[in-house]
Design an enzyme around this catalytic site. Sequence first.
Site, PDB file in Angstrom:
ATOM      1  N   THR A 117       0.809  -1.221   0.000  1.00  0.00           N
ATOM      2  CA  THR A 117       0.000   0.000   0.000  1.00  0.00           C
ATOM      3  C   THR A 117       0.840   1.269   0.000  1.00  0.00           C
ATOM      4  O   THR A 117       1.961   1.284   0.543  1.00  0.00           O
ATOM      5  CB  THR A 117      -0.913   0.016   1.258  1.00  0.00           C
ATOM      6  OG1 THR A 117      -1.501   1.312   1.392  1.00  0.00           O
ATOM      7  CG2 THR A 117      -0.137  -0.263   2.534  1.00  0.00           C
ATOM      8  N   TYR A 142      -2.025   0.032  10.332  1.00  0.00           N
ATOM      9  CA  TYR A 142      -2.267  -0.634   9.037  1.00  0.00           C
ATOM     10  C   TYR A 142      -1.021  -0.533   8.156  1.00  0.00           C
ATOM     11  O   TYR A 142      -0.520  -1.544   7.639  1.00  0.00           O
ATOM     12  CB  TYR A 142      -3.484   0.001   8.342  1.00  0.00           C
ATOM     13  CG  TYR A 142      -3.617  -0.420   6.893  1.00  0.00           C
ATOM     14  CD1 TYR A 142      -3.898  -1.740   6.543  1.00  0.00           C
ATOM     15  CD2 TYR A 142      -3.455   0.510   5.855  1.00  0.00           C
ATOM     16  CE1 TYR A 142      -4.009  -2.131   5.210  1.00  0.00           C
ATOM     17  CE2 TYR A 142      -3.563   0.137   4.533  1.00  0.00           C
ATOM     18  CZ  TYR A 142      -3.841  -1.181   4.211  1.00  0.00           C
ATOM     19  OH  TYR A 142      -3.944  -1.556   2.884  1.00  0.00           O
TER      20      TYR A 142
HETATM   21  N1  LIG Z   1      -8.789  -1.044  -1.715  1.00  0.00           N
HETATM   22  C1  LIG Z   1      -7.740  -0.239  -1.723  1.00  0.00           C
HETATM   23  O1  LIG Z   1      -7.837   0.928  -2.124  1.00  0.00           O
HETATM   24  C2  LIG Z   1      -6.394  -0.753  -1.268  1.00  0.00           C
HETATM   25  C3  LIG Z   1      -5.316   0.130  -1.255  1.00  0.00           C
HETATM   26  C4  LIG Z   1      -4.066  -0.346  -0.863  1.00  0.00           C
HETATM   27  C5  LIG Z   1      -3.904  -1.688  -0.522  1.00  0.00           C
HETATM   28  N2  LIG Z   1      -4.975  -2.511  -0.519  1.00  0.00           N
HETATM   29  C6  LIG Z   1      -4.764  -3.935  -0.152  1.00  0.00           C
HETATM   30  O2  LIG Z   1      -5.394  -4.766  -1.110  1.00  0.00           O
HETATM   31  C7  LIG Z   1      -5.831  -5.981  -0.502  1.00  0.00           C
HETATM   32  C8  LIG Z   1      -7.256  -6.260  -0.902  1.00  0.00           C
HETATM   33  O3  LIG Z   1      -8.072  -5.169  -0.515  1.00  0.00           O
HETATM   34  P1  LIG Z   1      -9.616  -5.075  -0.937  1.00  0.00           P
HETATM   35  O4  LIG Z   1      -9.917  -3.635  -1.153  1.00  0.00           O
HETATM   36  O5  LIG Z   1      -9.910  -6.036  -2.023  1.00  0.00           O
HETATM   37  O6  LIG Z   1     -10.303  -5.511   0.431  1.00  0.00           O
HETATM   38  P2  LIG Z   1     -11.445  -6.597   0.739  1.00  0.00           P
HETATM   39  O7  LIG Z   1     -11.797  -6.441   2.170  1.00  0.00           O
HETATM   40  O8  LIG Z   1     -12.530  -6.507  -0.271  1.00  0.00           O
HETATM   41  O9  LIG Z   1     -10.661  -7.975   0.517  1.00  0.00           O
HETATM   42  C9  LIG Z   1      -9.890  -8.606   1.516  1.00  0.00           C
HETATM   43  C10 LIG Z   1     -10.232 -10.091   1.481  1.00  0.00           C
HETATM   44  O10 LIG Z   1      -9.378 -10.800   2.380  1.00  0.00           O
HETATM   45  C11 LIG Z   1     -10.162 -11.697   3.151  1.00  0.00           C
HETATM   46  N3  LIG Z   1      -9.440 -11.904   4.415  1.00  0.00           N
HETATM   47  C12 LIG Z   1      -9.144 -10.984   5.360  1.00  0.00           C
HETATM   48  N4  LIG Z   1      -8.438 -11.543   6.365  1.00  0.00           N
HETATM   49  C13 LIG Z   1      -8.289 -12.856   6.047  1.00  0.00           C
HETATM   50  C14 LIG Z   1      -7.655 -13.953   6.678  1.00  0.00           C
HETATM   51  N5  LIG Z   1      -7.057 -13.818   7.870  1.00  0.00           N
HETATM   52  N6  LIG Z   1      -7.689 -15.164   6.069  1.00  0.00           N
HETATM   53  C15 LIG Z   1      -8.302 -15.317   4.876  1.00  0.00           C
HETATM   54  N7  LIG Z   1      -8.928 -14.307   4.220  1.00  0.00           N
HETATM   55  C16 LIG Z   1      -8.918 -13.090   4.807  1.00  0.00           C
HETATM   56  C17 LIG Z   1     -11.506 -11.030   3.299  1.00  0.00           C
HETATM   57  O11 LIG Z   1     -12.566 -11.920   3.601  1.00  0.00           O
HETATM   58  C18 LIG Z   1     -11.662 -10.384   1.921  1.00  0.00           C
HETATM   59  O12 LIG Z   1     -12.257 -11.284   0.990  1.00  0.00           O
HETATM   60  C19 LIG Z   1      -5.584  -5.807   0.995  1.00  0.00           C
HETATM   61  O13 LIG Z   1      -4.393  -6.493   1.330  1.00  0.00           O
HETATM   62  C20 LIG Z   1      -5.404  -4.317   1.174  1.00  0.00           C
HETATM   63  O14 LIG Z   1      -4.574  -4.015   2.255  1.00  0.00           O
HETATM   64  C21 LIG Z   1      -6.217  -2.087  -0.885  1.00  0.00           C
END
Ligand SMILES: NC(=O)c1ccc[n+]([C@@H]2O[C@H](COP(=O)([O-])OP(=O)(O)OC[C@H]3O[C@@H](n4cnc5c(N)ncnc54)[C@H](O)[C@@H]3O)[C@@H](O)[C@H]2O)c1
Length: 328
Positions: A117, A142
């Site tokens: 991130t 985070y």
């Molecule tokens: N959305 C953004 O703008 C953004 C920006 C920077 C980084 N990220 C990173 O991208 C990744 C995905 O984000 P997203 O927006 O799709 O979020 P999201 O919440 O839609 O997806 C996260 C997924 O991980 C699963 N999960 C969480 N903890 C878990 C565990 N312990 N075991 C198994 N599954 C688990 C959740 O059920 C979910 O399906 C994350 O790592 C997040 O930190 C997202």
Amino acid sequence: MKILVTGGAGYIGSHTANRLLQENFEVVVYDNLTTGFRAAVPEKATFVEGDVRDEAKLVEVLKSQKIDAVIHFAAKLNVKESTEKPLEYYENNTSGVLSMTKAMKAAGVKHIVFSSTAALFGDKVQDRSIVEDDAKAPLNPYGHSKLMSEQILKDTSDTGGISYCALRYFNVAGASDDGNNGQRTADAFHLIHLGVQAAVGKRKQLQLFGTDYPTPDGTCIRDYIHVEDLADIHLLAVKYLLKGGASNYFNCGYGFGYSVREVINTIKKVSGTDFPVIESERRPGDAASLVADSSKLKNQLGWQPKRANLELICRNAYEWEKKYNESR
Ligand SMILES: NC(=O)c1ccc[n+]([C@@H]2O[C@H](COP(=O)([O-])OP(=O)(O)OC[C@H]3O[C@@H](n4cnc5c(N)ncnc54)[C@H](O)[C@@H]3O)[C@@H](O)[C@H]2O)c1
């Protein structure tokens, strides 16, 4: 080739799983469904319900499914919540990467693409775009949980056991071009998601935090990347590792940003609505401007953005939100 996509029931993971299937990869989604949705998992993917902190189960899945590489999305990502419950973030995000890395070593799986991130960088660089080697200074647990995860991957890679790509996303938004997938988490806190929810009437208003930043219109500037362009980056990164590419890390954004006001006006334009916007004080920890320098990604992985257009991002998100009703 078979890829394990942890967090593949979530927003970015499910888009990437679809993209991998289009390119004829086999996909196993591994997710504990805390914020993910079973319905988001593509039909052609195998689904395993499990937690990334369950190392024994990971070893079993990696071995029995004969996985060639992992794309690790699974994490908690609510910055505010991370300041209130930091241990949950270190446990889920950092320990999750630790157990995945140990499981990969035990199962002989050598490649991992990791969701990192822009929060690694804090607010140190605001007057130019951010390059990969700029100082890391997370402002919250985070961001620290992700920085520590990158360190685990780097140290393991340095011993020769694995290769990894850390992809540092800036602001991810939008929905699929065909309108069949998008942000399903109702309380996701991203600006474009909140804005289109206001546009379709799922929220009464949108709150705008801070109008006195040193930017042209006084509101914060962010680099918004279309979720499908980001899915393409994962495809390139996993192919790069499978071909023997060395461990690496990349900033993922377009290299230009938009202010909060510009985003709000664009959502109003594409939706033809005029929802109320409530102007409030700045939130602590918000940098004035965060924009990625993505030239490394373009030069080294050959990435070519196809959807670097704020109107398209907002229109896709709006069309998805109009027809989507949450169901797990
Ligand atoms: N959305 C953004 O703008 C953004 C920006 C920077 C980084 N990220 C990173 O991208 C990744 C995905 O984000 P997203 O927006 O799709 O979020 P999201 O919440 O839609 O997806 C996260 C997924 O991980 C699963 N999960 C969480 N903890 C878990 C565990 N312990 N075991 C198994 N599954 C688990 C959740 O059920 C979910 O399906 C994350 O790592 C997040 O930190 C997202």
